[in-house]
Design a protein around this motif. Structure first.
Motif, PDB file in Angstrom:
ATOM      1  N   ARG A 231     -48.808  50.647 -12.498  1.00 59.84           N
ATOM      2  CA  ARG A 231     -47.520  51.728 -12.327  1.00 59.84           C
ATOM      3  C   ARG A 231     -46.583  51.092 -13.217  1.00 59.84           C
ATOM      4  N   TRP A 232     -46.412  49.675 -12.958  1.00 62.09           N
ATOM      5  CA  TRP A 232     -45.537  48.915 -13.940  1.00 62.09           C
ATOM      6  C   TRP A 232     -45.613  49.210 -15.486  1.00 62.09           C
ATOM      7  N   ALA A 233     -46.940  49.110 -15.942  1.00 59.63           N
ATOM      8  CA  ALA A 233     -47.299  49.368 -17.330  1.00 59.63           C
ATOM      9  C   ALA A 233     -46.889  50.776 -17.783  1.00 59.63           C
ATOM     10  N   LEU A 234     -47.134  51.851 -16.801  1.00 57.25           N
ATOM     11  CA  LEU A 234     -46.835  53.124 -17.077  1.00 57.25           C
ATOM     12  C   LEU A 234     -45.186  53.291 -17.236  1.00 57.25           C
ATOM     13  N   GLY A 235     -44.377  52.697 -16.331  1.00 55.66           N
ATOM     14  CA  GLY A 235     -43.089  52.901 -16.365  1.00 55.66           C
ATOM     15  C   GLY A 235     -42.622  52.006 -17.524  1.00 55.66           C
ATOM     16  N   LEU A 236     -43.209  50.882 -17.944  1.00 54.66           N
ATOM     17  CA  LEU A 236     -42.643  50.105 -19.231  1.00 54.66           C
ATOM     18  C   LEU A 236     -42.927  50.778 -20.612  1.00 54.66           C
ATOM     19  N   THR A 237     -44.161  51.342 -20.730  1.00 50.85           N
ATOM     20  CA  THR A 237     -44.554  52.146 -21.776  1.00 50.85           C
ATOM     21  C   THR A 237     -43.685  53.109 -22.003  1.00 50.85           C
ATOM     22  N   ALA A 238     -43.359  54.013 -20.856  1.00 52.78           N
ATOM     23  CA  ALA A 238     -42.447  55.120 -21.136  1.00 52.78           C
ATOM     24  C   ALA A 238     -41.092  54.839 -21.445  1.00 52.78           C
ATOM     25  N   GLY A 239     -40.554  53.655 -20.783  1.00 49.85           N
ATOM     26  CA  GLY A 239     -39.346  53.207 -21.109  1.00 49.85           C
ATOM     27  C   GLY A 239     -38.936  52.754 -22.662  1.00 49.85           C
ATOM     28  N   LEU A 240     -39.868  52.182 -22.938  1.00 45.42           N
ATOM     29  CA  LEU A 240     -39.667  51.407 -24.141  1.00 45.42           C
ATOM     30  C   LEU A 240     -40.178  52.400 -25.329  1.00 45.42           C
ATOM     31  N   TRP A 241     -40.673  53.451 -25.090  1.00 48.94           N
ATOM     32  CA  TRP A 241     -41.002  54.710 -26.214  1.00 48.94           C
ATOM     33  C   TRP A 241     -39.465  55.477 -26.247  1.00 48.94           C
ATOM     34  N   VAL A 242     -38.816  55.506 -24.962  1.00 45.67           N
ATOM     35  CA  VAL A 242     -37.501  56.196 -24.872  1.00 45.67           C
ATOM     36  C   VAL A 242     -36.486  55.422 -25.966  1.00 45.67           C
ATOM     37  N   VAL A 243     -36.623  53.961 -25.481  1.00 48.00           N
ATOM     38  CA  VAL A 243     -35.519  53.283 -26.217  1.00 48.00           C
ATOM     39  C   VAL A 243     -35.814  53.149 -27.811  1.00 48.00           C
ATOM     40  N   VAL A 244     -37.021  52.883 -28.009  1.00 52.43           N
ATOM     41  CA  VAL A 244     -37.147  52.837 -29.567  1.00 52.43           C
ATOM     42  C   VAL A 244     -37.036  54.172 -30.401  1.00 52.43           C
ATOM     43  N   GLY A 245     -37.776  55.154 -29.832  1.00 54.45           N
ATOM     44  CA  GLY A 245     -37.259  56.458 -30.330  1.00 54.45           C
ATOM     45  C   GLY A 245     -35.923  56.652 -30.487  1.00 54.45           C
TER      46      GLY A 245
ATOM     47  N   VAL B 256     -29.322  64.382 -38.344  1.00 52.22           N
ATOM     48  CA  VAL B 256     -30.218  63.288 -37.367  1.00 52.22           C
ATOM     49  C   VAL B 256     -31.608  64.038 -37.739  1.00 52.22           C
ATOM     50  N   SER B 257     -32.493  62.976 -37.937  1.00 53.60           N
ATOM     51  CA  SER B 257     -33.940  63.197 -38.333  1.00 53.60           C
ATOM     52  C   SER B 257     -34.963  63.173 -37.111  1.00 53.60           C
ATOM     53  N   ILE B 258     -35.593  64.272 -36.765  1.00 59.30           N
ATOM     54  CA  ILE B 258     -36.631  64.332 -35.938  1.00 59.30           C
ATOM     55  C   ILE B 258     -37.738  63.571 -36.383  1.00 59.30           C
ATOM     56  N   SER B 259     -37.824  63.393 -37.495  1.00 63.49           N
ATOM     57  CA  SER B 259     -39.131  62.467 -37.801  1.00 63.49           C
ATOM     58  C   SER B 259     -38.804  61.220 -37.665  1.00 63.49           C
ATOM     59  N   GLY B 260     -37.784  60.614 -37.806  1.00 66.57           N
ATOM     60  CA  GLY B 260     -37.236  59.168 -37.543  1.00 66.57           C
ATOM     61  C   GLY B 260     -37.486  58.890 -36.002  1.00 66.57           C
ATOM     62  N   ALA B 261     -37.109  59.971 -35.173  1.00 67.69           N
ATOM     63  CA  ALA B 261     -37.350  59.756 -33.840  1.00 67.69           C
ATOM     64  C   ALA B 261     -38.724  59.457 -33.597  1.00 67.69           C
TER      65      ALA B 261
ATOM     66  N   GLY C 148     -50.485  62.790 -21.580  1.00 68.88           N
ATOM     67  CA  GLY C 148     -49.558  63.133 -21.157  1.00 68.88           C
ATOM     68  C   GLY C 148     -48.209  62.419 -21.683  1.00 68.88           C
ATOM     69  N   LEU C 149     -48.401  61.088 -21.725  1.00 64.43           N
ATOM     70  CA  LEU C 149     -46.945  60.085 -22.065  1.00 64.43           C
ATOM     71  C   LEU C 149     -46.843  60.745 -23.490  1.00 64.43           C
ATOM     72  N   VAL C 150     -47.707  60.978 -24.263  1.00 64.79           N
ATOM     73  CA  VAL C 150     -47.227  61.136 -25.830  1.00 64.79           C
ATOM     74  C   VAL C 150     -46.614  62.770 -25.849  1.00 64.79           C
ATOM     75  N   VAL C 151     -47.004  63.462 -25.055  1.00 65.13           N
ATOM     76  CA  VAL C 151     -46.483  64.719 -24.915  1.00 65.13           C
ATOM     77  C   VAL C 151     -44.910  64.437 -24.554  1.00 65.13           C
ATOM     78  N   VAL C 152     -44.759  64.003 -23.148  1.00 62.01           N
ATOM     79  CA  VAL C 152     -43.541  63.855 -22.718  1.00 62.01           C
ATOM     80  C   VAL C 152     -42.647  63.021 -23.987  1.00 62.01           C
ATOM     81  N   ALA C 153     -43.013  61.997 -24.145  1.00 63.53           N
ATOM     82  CA  ALA C 153     -42.204  61.208 -25.156  1.00 63.53           C
ATOM     83  C   ALA C 153     -42.040  62.220 -26.441  1.00 63.53           C
ATOM     84  N   GLY C 154     -42.976  62.860 -26.848  1.00 62.38           N
ATOM     85  CA  GLY C 154     -42.377  63.774 -28.070  1.00 62.38           C
ATOM     86  C   GLY C 154     -41.459  64.806 -27.714  1.00 62.38           C
TER      87      GLY C 154
END
Length: 251
Positions: free
Chosen positions: A32-46, A61-66, A122-128
């Motif tokens: 659960r922590w790994a899932l939350g950390l992964t999603a959170g870091l994707w948000v921060v980096v993107g 603003v570039s979609i490709s950059g995000a 699922g994470l990839v779709v949500v992050a995209g």
């Protein structure tokens, strides 16, 4: 007449194991922590990459950059999440309960692998979706235009990185059955071994670089090195992991 419950079919057994593994993602603290950390870091980096691009060029603003910023985090953290799915209950000995409920170990193995694929996809779709939404909000807030420049190559790199990262995490977690060892191996392979292989003269290292698979998927690299890298870094540890899952005693 006495009615006897019918023996569950193989499909029914697999579906039951898959539901149990998906439930374990939310009930196991480490996963659960790994899932939350992964999603959170994707948000921060993107979000960070999109914001930096805006500072460099305030007109758009570039979609490709995000998406590419999110993709850079995919390579590191998706394998870690897959490793937790495959190996966490071996360390906590919860796998004993799993095997008691489903003694056909190969079904448990495929259920774990399927769970990792489902969660990471699922994470990839949500992050995209988030990367796109964040870009739109950032453009509206700053009065900039939106550069809809996410071409096929950008999307292929994102999806290829996620797929390779997920399968490599499944392979390393299954082969080692130890979360810490598998994570260290994954990080060393991605952050140390792959870059060093680029320094091999005459391009010999490209034949065993894991990133050669993503290059082939995105159309920027040949298929031959991708096949040899897949055999070395994915097929071999997956085979080892499958055999160990069938025969290993829980320590």
């Amino acid at each position: 007449m006495i009615l006897v419950d019918a023996e569950p079919t193989t499909t029914g057994r697999f579906a039951r194991s898959l539901r149990a593994e998906l439930r374990n993602v939310w009930t196991t603290r480490g996963t659960r922590w790994a899932l939350g950390l992964t999603a959170g870091l994707w948000v921060v980096v993107g979000a960070g990459v999109a914001a930096i691009a805006l500072l460099l060029d305030s007109r758009e603003v570039s979609i490709s950059g995000a998406l590419l910023g999110m993709g850079s985090a995919v390579t590191v953290f998706v394998p870690i999440l897959a490793i937790f799915v495959m190996a966490a209950d071996w360390q906590s000995r919860d796998v004993l309960t799993t095997f008691a409920l489903e003694p056909r170990r190969h079904l448990v193995f495929f259920a774990k692998a399927s769970t990792a694929l489902i969660i990471c996809a699922g994470l990839v779709v949500v992050a995209g979706v988030f990367a796109t939404a964040f870009t739109i909000v950032l453009a509206l807030a700053t009065g900039s235009t939106i550069a809809w420049n996410a071409d096929a190559e950008t999307i292929a790199v994102l999806l290829g990185s996620a797929a390779v990262g997920t399968v490599s995490g499944i392979a390393y977690g299954a082969a080692t059955q130890r979360v810490a060892i598998a994570i260290v191996f994954s990080l060393v392979q991605g952050l140390v071994v792959d870059p060093l292989l680029m320094l091999v003269p005459n391009g010999g290292g490209s034949w065993v670089r894991l990133s050669a698979i993503v290059d082939a998927v995105s159309g920027t690299g040949p298929v031959g090195p991708a096949l040899t890298a897949a055999a070395l870094w994915l097929v071999v540890p997956l085979a080892i992991g499958f055999v160990r899952h069938q025969r290993a005693d829980v320590q």
